[in-house]
Scaffold this active site. Structure first.
Site, PDB file in Angstrom:
ATOM      1  N   HIS A 195     -26.013 -32.978  65.840  1.00  0.00           N
ATOM      2  CA  HIS A 195     -26.597 -34.055  66.641  1.00  0.00           C
ATOM      3  C   HIS A 195     -26.533 -33.741  68.137  1.00  0.00           C
ATOM      4  O   HIS A 195     -25.738 -32.900  68.589  1.00  0.00           O
ATOM      5  CB  HIS A 195     -25.864 -35.367  66.363  1.00  0.00           C
ATOM      6  N   GLU A 240     -18.612 -36.675  59.709  1.00  0.00           N
ATOM      7  CA  GLU A 240     -17.668 -35.789  60.387  1.00  0.00           C
ATOM      8  C   GLU A 240     -16.267 -35.934  59.814  1.00  0.00           C
ATOM      9  O   GLU A 240     -15.940 -36.913  59.141  1.00  0.00           O
ATOM     10  CB  GLU A 240     -17.687 -36.093  61.891  1.00  0.00           C
TER      11      GLU A 240
END
Length: 202
Positions: A17, A87
């Protein structure tokens, strides 16, 4: 070898990202759902032409907004959400910098070698993150037989996924740097999993 399965023709494309407040400050950002910075959105806007030549049969994203927004800006507004792409859960180290953690512990701590401790969330071991990565790769495998797969995710989790793909120890991900907004490509060279491109920023 007679009877050997065909070598997969597709590639696995990893997109980290775009920049967030904590990616810029070096704070560990696991499950905290931060938005992209303006610069992060600008980084994501460069992705579409970089991804245009692939033949994606599957597009997956972490459920966190920084990944979903990156996918949307890159031209993939409806990726399939896969919670296994989230994550690393950093436990008590969420939101903290390596410098701060080392000052508290009194030694040269690293997340890959020393792990995390429970806090507001339980935290994960590197092996647990690798197990999630294995599930992503298992899901991608039928598609990669003939087409490309695109994964929008996060720095540490994607680095670990790459080591799992390469059949290496997940702690080796410490040696694979991955910047916000980068593109990486994994593929097969004959029967061997390999890196075609790593941490490309343009």
């Amino acid at each position: 070898m007679t009877g050997a399965p065909p070598v997969p023709k597709g590639r696995i494309v990893l997109v980290r990202h775009g920049k967030t407040e904590w990616s810029e400050s070096g704070q560990h950002t696991g499950t905290t759902d931060l938005p992209l910075l303006e610069q992060g959105e600008a980084d994501a806007a460069t992705l579409a032409p970089r991804l245009a030549d692939f033949d994606f049969g599957l597009v997956l994203s972490s459920p966190l907004q920084r990944s979903l927004r990156t996918a949307e800006i890159a031209g993939f507004p409806s990726p399939e959400v896969d919670p296994n792409l989230v994550e690393w859960d950093y436990g008590a180290y969420e939101g903290r910098t390596t410098k701060d953690i080392r000052a508290e512990l009194g030694y040269d701590w690293t997340v890959f070698e020393d792990g995390v401790v429970p806090g507001a969330s339980p935290g994960e071991t590197v092996e647990e993150v690798a197990a999630r990565a294995s599930r992503v790769l298992l899901r991608a495998a039928p598609v990669v037989a003939s087409r490309d797969v695109l994964l929008f995710g996060h720095g540490h989790a994607l680095r670990i996924l790459a080591t799992v793909f390469l059949r290496e120890q997940p702690r080796g991900a410490a040696k694979l740097l991955l910047d916000a907004g980068s593109v990486s490509v994994l593929e097969y060279e004959r029967e061997q999993p390999a890196i075609r491109l790593w941490n490309s920023l343009g």
